[in-house]
Scaffold this active site. Structure first.
Site, mmCIF file in Angstrom:
data_model
loop_
_atom_site.group_PDB
_atom_site.id
_atom_site.type_symbol
_atom_site.label_atom_id
_atom_site.label_comp_id
_atom_site.label_asym_id
_atom_site.label_seq_id
_atom_site.Cartn_x
_atom_site.Cartn_y
_atom_site.Cartn_z
ATOM 1 N N LYS A 1 27.527 -1.261 -11.008
ATOM 2 C CA LYS A 1 27.482 -1.579 -9.566
ATOM 3 C C LYS A 1 26.502 -2.719 -9.303
ATOM 4 C CE LYS A 1 26.081 2.553 -8.243
ATOM 5 N NZ LYS A 1 26.052 3.344 -9.488
ATOM 6 N N ARG B 1 25.672 7.991 -0.853
ATOM 7 C CA ARG B 1 25.859 8.812 -2.036
ATOM 8 C C ARG B 1 26.159 10.268 -1.677
ATOM 9 N NH1 ARG B 1 22.562 5.698 -5.862
ATOM 10 N NH2 ARG B 1 22.615 6.619 -7.900
ATOM 11 N N ARG C 1 20.570 0.297 -21.385
ATOM 12 C CA ARG C 1 19.984 -0.573 -20.354
ATOM 13 C C ARG C 1 18.537 -0.945 -20.673
ATOM 14 N NH1 ARG C 1 22.374 1.386 -14.669
ATOM 15 N NH2 ARG C 1 21.267 3.322 -15.029
ATOM 16 N N ARG D 1 14.382 2.325 -18.161
ATOM 17 C CA ARG D 1 14.127 3.161 -16.977
ATOM 18 C C ARG D 1 13.837 4.591 -17.412
ATOM 19 N NH1 ARG D 1 18.927 2.168 -12.675
ATOM 20 N NH2 ARG D 1 18.726 4.427 -12.506
ATOM 21 N N ARG E 1 22.637 13.051 -13.852
ATOM 22 C CA ARG E 1 23.032 12.123 -12.775
ATOM 23 C C ARG E 1 24.553 12.051 -12.665
ATOM 24 N NH1 ARG E 1 19.811 7.610 -15.170
ATOM 25 N NH2 ARG E 1 21.025 6.163 -13.921
HETATM 26 N N1 LIG Z 1 21.692 6.820 -1.590
HETATM 27 C C1 LIG Z 1 20.831 7.565 -2.290
HETATM 28 N N2 LIG Z 1 20.604 8.849 -1.953
HETATM 29 C C2 LIG Z 1 19.731 9.626 -2.622
HETATM 30 N N3 LIG Z 1 19.049 9.197 -3.690
HETATM 31 C C3 LIG Z 1 19.218 7.910 -4.099
HETATM 32 C C4 LIG Z 1 20.123 7.041 -3.412
HETATM 33 N N4 LIG Z 1 20.100 5.823 -4.025
HETATM 34 C C5 LIG Z 1 19.223 5.940 -5.053
HETATM 35 N N5 LIG Z 1 18.696 7.191 -5.110
HETATM 36 C C6 LIG Z 1 17.698 7.691 -6.079
HETATM 37 O O1 LIG Z 1 17.327 6.634 -6.957
HETATM 38 C C7 LIG Z 1 17.733 6.932 -8.306
HETATM 39 C C8 LIG Z 1 18.187 5.651 -8.983
HETATM 40 O O2 LIG Z 1 19.306 5.135 -8.286
HETATM 41 P P1 LIG Z 1 20.248 4.028 -8.946
HETATM 42 O O3 LIG Z 1 19.426 2.919 -9.492
HETATM 43 O O4 LIG Z 1 21.279 3.677 -7.925
HETATM 44 O O5 LIG Z 1 20.852 4.798 -10.188
HETATM 45 P P2 LIG Z 1 22.246 4.986 -10.888
HETATM 46 O O6 LIG Z 1 22.105 4.203 -12.141
HETATM 47 O O7 LIG Z 1 22.231 6.475 -11.110
HETATM 48 O O8 LIG Z 1 23.406 4.523 -10.028
HETATM 49 C C9 LIG Z 1 18.806 7.997 -8.164
HETATM 50 O O9 LIG Z 1 18.951 8.809 -9.317
HETATM 51 C C10 LIG Z 1 18.270 8.785 -6.964
HETATM 52 O O10 LIG Z 1 17.202 9.624 -7.349
#
Ligand SMILES: Nc1ncnc2c1ncn2[C@@H]1O[C@H](COP(=O)(O)OP(=O)(O)O)[C@@H](O)[C@H]1O
Length: 285
Positions: free
Chosen positions: A65, A142, A176, A220, A231
């Protein structure tokens, strides 16, 4: 410069396709007032010339994404807002939320809707102050609650749902790497899946860092196998229903990634009707 601005305005207008009748009433939504206010600047649908891209990227962790949202953001000159980055910035700032967020993120859980909306509102207000129109959201919404709140305060034009098989998602998350100096995102995973039983193979070359980043690479803390699996489980439980939310409103574009960036990026531009836009944009630069 003027040519780019004209191109941008023309493109903004043509992105806006007539949307199906909305089935959701904003009065049902309990959006915090400051969040609604952040979106109030967006001109109404009929004012096409001033209207810009309002897109959302959906997809499992590791699907890319961030990569594709960031490329589109550069191409279309609209802000790319990744809520994962907002959470990581808050963590790094050691602000009041940071210890609470650290535990949640470490376990692969979702941050509360209230916190995420507050972080997003602050970022939107900052974009507004810079005079930016439009956005590409990545990682938000989300949950159904977040989608309802967003739908209550603005009209999302398009939701791009990126898809990849789950074994590849895991490999990609584990591969990553981020340069802790320049912030560049890389991936050391080398995916080479042979075609079998009628399902196509898939090759994704690693995205290796330049020599001066190699000694500064970090992973990360939530990209460990156990946390990535959690996740993915949470994505299926909490975020997959969001796909249906947008599908039923005629806004969802499903995109199965055919491979790495060299194969996927041109195809994505094609389905978004942007393939000749990239040429025009670079010609005008
Ligand atoms: N819209 C959201 N609602 C709730 N938690 C979020 C949201 N966006 C990000 N997070 C938090 O930040 C973390 C990292 O998000 P992100 O970088 O988008 O990870 P991913 O690689 O899982 O898509 C998530 O695991 C969550 O804890």
């Amino acid at each position: 410069m003027a040519a780019i601005t004209r191109l941008r305005l023309a493109k903004c207008a043509s992105f806006v396709s007539p949307l199906p009748p909305r089935t959701f009433s904003s009065s049902q939504v309990n959006a915090p007032p400051h969040f609604a206010a952040s979106f109030r600047r967006v001109p109404p649908l009929d004012n096409l010339s001033k209207r810009c891209v309002q897109w959302v990227f959906l997809g499992c962790p590791g699907v890319g994404k961030g990569t594709y949202a960031s490329r589109l953001s550069n191409l279309l000159a609209v802000p790319h807002i990744a809520t994962g980055d907002l959470v990581r910035d808050e963590l790094a700032s050691s602000g009041p939320l940071s210890s609470q967020l650290s535990e949640i993120v470490k376990q692969g859980q979702l941050v509360s809707d209230e916190i995420i909306i507050s972080l997003l509102s602050k970022r939107l207000a900052a974009e507004e102050a810079k005079g930016e129109l439009g956005f590409i959201l990545d990682g938000f919404p989300r949950t159904i609650k977040q989608a309802e709140i967003l739908e209550g305060v603005t009209d999302i034009d398009l939701v791009i749902n990126l898809k990849l098989r789950e074994d590849v998602l895991l490999e990609k998350c584990l591969g990553r790497r981020i340069c802790n100096q320049c912030g560049g995102n890389f991936n050391v995973a080398s995916i080479d899946i042979k075609a079998e039983n009628g399902s196509p193979g898939m090759v994704m070359a690693p995205l290796l860092p330049p020599a001066n980043c190699i000694s500064k690479l970090i992973t990360r803390s939530d990209d460990t196998e156990a946390v990535v699996k959690e996740r993915l489980r949470i994505y299926r439980e909490m975020t997959q229903p969001v796909e249906e939310f947008y599908r039923s409103r005629g806004k969802l574009l499903e995109f199965n990634l055919p491979g790495g960036i060299p194969e996927s990026w041109p195809k994505l531009l094609q389905v978004l009707n942007l393939d000749d836009y990239e040429d025009k944009r670079s010609a005008a630069a």
